[in-house]
Design a protein around this motif. Sequence first.
Motif, short mmCIF file in Angstrom:
data_model
loop_
_atom_site.label_atom_id
_atom_site.label_comp_id
_atom_site.label_asym_id
_atom_site.label_seq_id
_atom_site.Cartn_x
_atom_site.Cartn_y
_atom_site.Cartn_z
N ALA A 1 32.62 43.48 48.31
CA ALA A 1 33.42 44.36 49.18
C ALA A 1 34.18 45.39 48.35
O ALA A 1 34.24 46.57 48.71
CB ALA A 1 34.38 43.52 50.02
N ARG A 2 34.77 44.94 47.24
CA ARG A 2 35.54 45.86 46.39
C ARG A 2 34.66 46.95 45.80
O ARG A 2 35.01 48.14 45.82
CB ARG A 2 36.23 45.07 45.27
CG ARG A 2 36.96 45.95 44.26
CD ARG A 2 37.75 45.13 43.26
NE ARG A 2 36.90 44.28 42.44
CZ ARG A 2 36.25 44.70 41.36
NH1 ARG A 2 36.31 45.99 41.00
NH2 ARG A 2 35.52 43.86 40.65
N LEU A 3 33.49 46.58 45.28
CA LEU A 3 32.60 47.57 44.68
C LEU A 3 32.07 48.55 45.72
O LEU A 3 31.94 49.74 45.44
CB LEU A 3 31.44 46.86 43.98
CG LEU A 3 31.79 46.10 42.70
CD1 LEU A 3 30.55 45.39 42.15
CD2 LEU A 3 32.37 47.03 41.65
N LEU B 1 40.96 37.87 49.65
CA LEU B 1 40.82 39.04 50.53
C LEU B 1 42.18 39.50 51.05
O LEU B 1 42.43 40.70 51.21
CB LEU B 1 39.90 38.70 51.69
CG LEU B 1 38.42 38.50 51.35
CD1 LEU B 1 37.65 38.07 52.59
CD2 LEU B 1 37.82 39.78 50.78
N ARG B 2 43.06 38.54 51.30
CA ARG B 2 44.41 38.91 51.75
C ARG B 2 45.16 39.65 50.65
O ARG B 2 45.83 40.66 50.91
CB ARG B 2 45.18 37.65 52.16
CG ARG B 2 46.62 37.93 52.57
CD ARG B 2 47.34 36.65 52.94
NE ARG B 2 48.74 36.92 53.28
CZ ARG B 2 49.60 36.00 53.68
NH1 ARG B 2 49.22 34.73 53.79
NH2 ARG B 2 50.85 36.32 53.97
N GLN B 3 45.06 39.17 49.43
CA GLN B 3 45.74 39.81 48.31
C GLN B 3 45.18 41.21 48.05
O GLN B 3 45.92 42.11 47.63
CB GLN B 3 45.59 38.95 47.06
CG GLN B 3 46.32 37.62 47.14
CD GLN B 3 46.00 36.69 45.99
OE1 GLN B 3 45.01 36.88 45.27
NE2 GLN B 3 46.83 35.68 45.77
N MET B 4 43.91 41.41 48.32
CA MET B 4 43.27 42.71 48.12
C MET B 4 43.52 43.66 49.29
O MET B 4 43.19 44.84 49.21
CB MET B 4 41.77 42.52 47.92
CG MET B 4 41.41 41.71 46.69
SD MET B 4 39.66 41.18 46.68
CE MET B 4 38.84 42.75 46.46
N GLY B 5 44.10 43.14 50.38
CA GLY B 5 44.36 43.96 51.56
C GLY B 5 43.15 44.08 52.47
O GLY B 5 43.15 44.90 53.41
N TYR B 6 42.11 43.28 52.25
CA TYR B 6 40.91 43.34 53.07
C TYR B 6 40.98 42.39 54.27
O TYR B 6 40.17 42.49 55.19
CB TYR B 6 39.67 43.00 52.24
CG TYR B 6 39.41 43.97 51.11
CD1 TYR B 6 40.01 45.22 51.07
CD2 TYR B 6 38.56 43.62 50.06
CE1 TYR B 6 39.77 46.10 50.03
CE2 TYR B 6 38.30 44.50 49.01
CZ TYR B 6 38.91 45.73 49.00
OH TYR B 6 38.68 46.60 47.97
N LEU B 7 41.90 41.45 54.24
CA LEU B 7 42.17 40.57 55.37
C LEU B 7 43.61 40.80 55.78
O LEU B 7 44.53 40.59 54.99
CB LEU B 7 41.95 39.10 54.99
CG LEU B 7 42.32 38.05 56.05
CD1 LEU B 7 41.51 38.26 57.33
CD2 LEU B 7 42.11 36.64 55.52
N LYS B 8 43.81 41.26 57.01
CA LYS B 8 45.13 41.64 57.48
C LYS B 8 45.63 40.66 58.55
O LYS B 8 44.84 39.96 59.19
CB LYS B 8 45.10 43.06 58.06
CG LYS B 8 44.53 44.10 57.09
CD LYS B 8 44.44 45.46 57.74
CE LYS B 8 43.75 46.48 56.84
NZ LYS B 8 44.51 46.73 55.59
N LYS B 9 46.94 40.65 58.72
CA LYS B 9 47.53 39.73 59.70
C LYS B 9 47.01 39.98 61.10
O LYS B 9 46.72 39.02 61.85
CB LYS B 9 49.06 39.86 59.67
CG LYS B 9 49.78 38.90 60.61
CD LYS B 9 51.29 39.04 60.49
CE LYS B 9 52.01 38.08 61.43
NZ LYS B 9 53.48 38.20 61.31
N GLU B 10 46.86 41.23 61.46
CA GLU B 10 46.40 41.54 62.82
C GLU B 10 44.95 41.10 63.05
O GLU B 10 44.51 40.97 64.19
CB GLU B 10 46.54 43.03 63.11
CG GLU B 10 45.86 43.95 62.12
CD GLU B 10 46.79 44.43 61.02
OE1 GLU B 10 46.55 45.53 60.49
OE2 GLU B 10 47.76 43.70 60.70
N ASP B 11 44.20 40.87 61.98
CA ASP B 11 42.82 40.41 62.13
C ASP B 11 42.76 39.03 62.76
O ASP B 11 41.77 38.68 63.41
CB ASP B 11 42.12 40.38 60.77
CG ASP B 11 41.93 41.76 60.17
OD1 ASP B 11 41.88 42.73 60.95
OD2 ASP B 11 41.85 41.87 58.94
#
Length: 446
Positions: free
Chosen positions: A161-163, A213-223
């Motif tokens: 996902a990052r790449l 993913l949460r630390q990277m900002g790819y998983l958000k609370k609203e998800d």
Amino acid sequence: MDEIDDRQQQAEPAEQIAAAAAEGRRQRDELISVLKQHDEFHLRTRNKIDELVEEFLTINDPFDLSTRNEIDELVEEFLTRTKDDLYNMLCDRNNVDVDDNDHVYCGLNSDRDTETEIETALRFFPEVLSRRGGPFNRYPIQYLAIACTYEKAIPFIPLLARLALELGLFEEKERGGLLFVDTTGYNILQFLVNDMKNRQHSDHMYLNVMIQLRQMGYLKKEDIKKYGLVVILCRCRHVISEKRFRFLVEWDPTSLIKTDGQTGKLPLHFAATYTIQNFRMVFEYGIRYYPKKKGISLLFFKKSYTFSRTPFQLACKEFGYEEVMKVVEGILISYSDTPINITEALLTAAIDENIHLDCVYFLLRREPDVVMKLMSSSSILTSLKSESNENNNKKDESNDGGSSSDNDMHSVKNNNNLMATTNPIKRKRKEREDDENKLNRYKRCP
């Protein structure tokens, strides 16, 4: 004019030849770079490079070829086959590797392959990440999460996902492919909590990926609410992953009172269907975060637009009344330091059409004199009006602002009619009779 046309026709082949030569040089440079960094690749790609080099030198001696075009063709084939093999490895297709100890591996293996090795390969061939194919026409990141038969590939999902985002292969809103919806209707975030295959032995891998993913900002609370992650997790027919459940609920406790968009059921409805352990855990977290009144009412929540069974009814049918009551009473005792506010809980149960009247009887059995206290209190109407205003303003006890969705806990209706009722006991008895009649009609339903 004819002379100009002739010159143009002669220039076109010359330009094509120059472009082909430039492309050949680029591919040769790329091949040289791949060979130089051979040792930095993971095992599968190292083996593939060695195989292709041997084949390259065996078929023909490159230095004896009559033309440079033949060399360029071999170079192009070398790069194409290396790229295809990398794609097949990510998609877990024909991925059987054998190490020096004759151990057979399938696909990516976090015990053997490192992120640095995989990143090196993907930076050489970034187009692999945005390539779709295979039996389900998926991207590699989807195969890792959905079709991967070897679960030790799961830890590489954040890397892909990052790449993909860094290299601009997908739009930012797609989060590197994490939000692509599969033919099953799930995106990758949902598959990380979907535990229908009972992968408890690899639970820590899934949890670590979600944390990353949460630390990277790819998983958000609203998800959590947007994609129904807690509901999906509670649909598990086996024992729910407590680690992932705790991770999601502690991050967003309001997910416990969020209903499923398709069925209108709470997570507790699903938890009460399969195992007593699931029912105990989900109900306990409901009491932990909503100890005063809402936690107990979740046990008796029903859909307002059609008759449905409550989590309590489902659990009693599945595990028996006595077993369910042991669980409920045990949890209430363990959280006795923050006791239920019987008065507020009873008022809520009496006026909220989404709470079954069983909740009223349950509370009355726990504290029978509460009715006398209410009837003798001069503030009963004030309490009712306050409760009505609170629900009409759609304010939730958790202070998250509530929701206007039909899938959330519905706002209170017909409070004026309720306060005008002269005999609430008779009214509730009549409601109970109506519900029992409905239940008898639905007993034959599957």
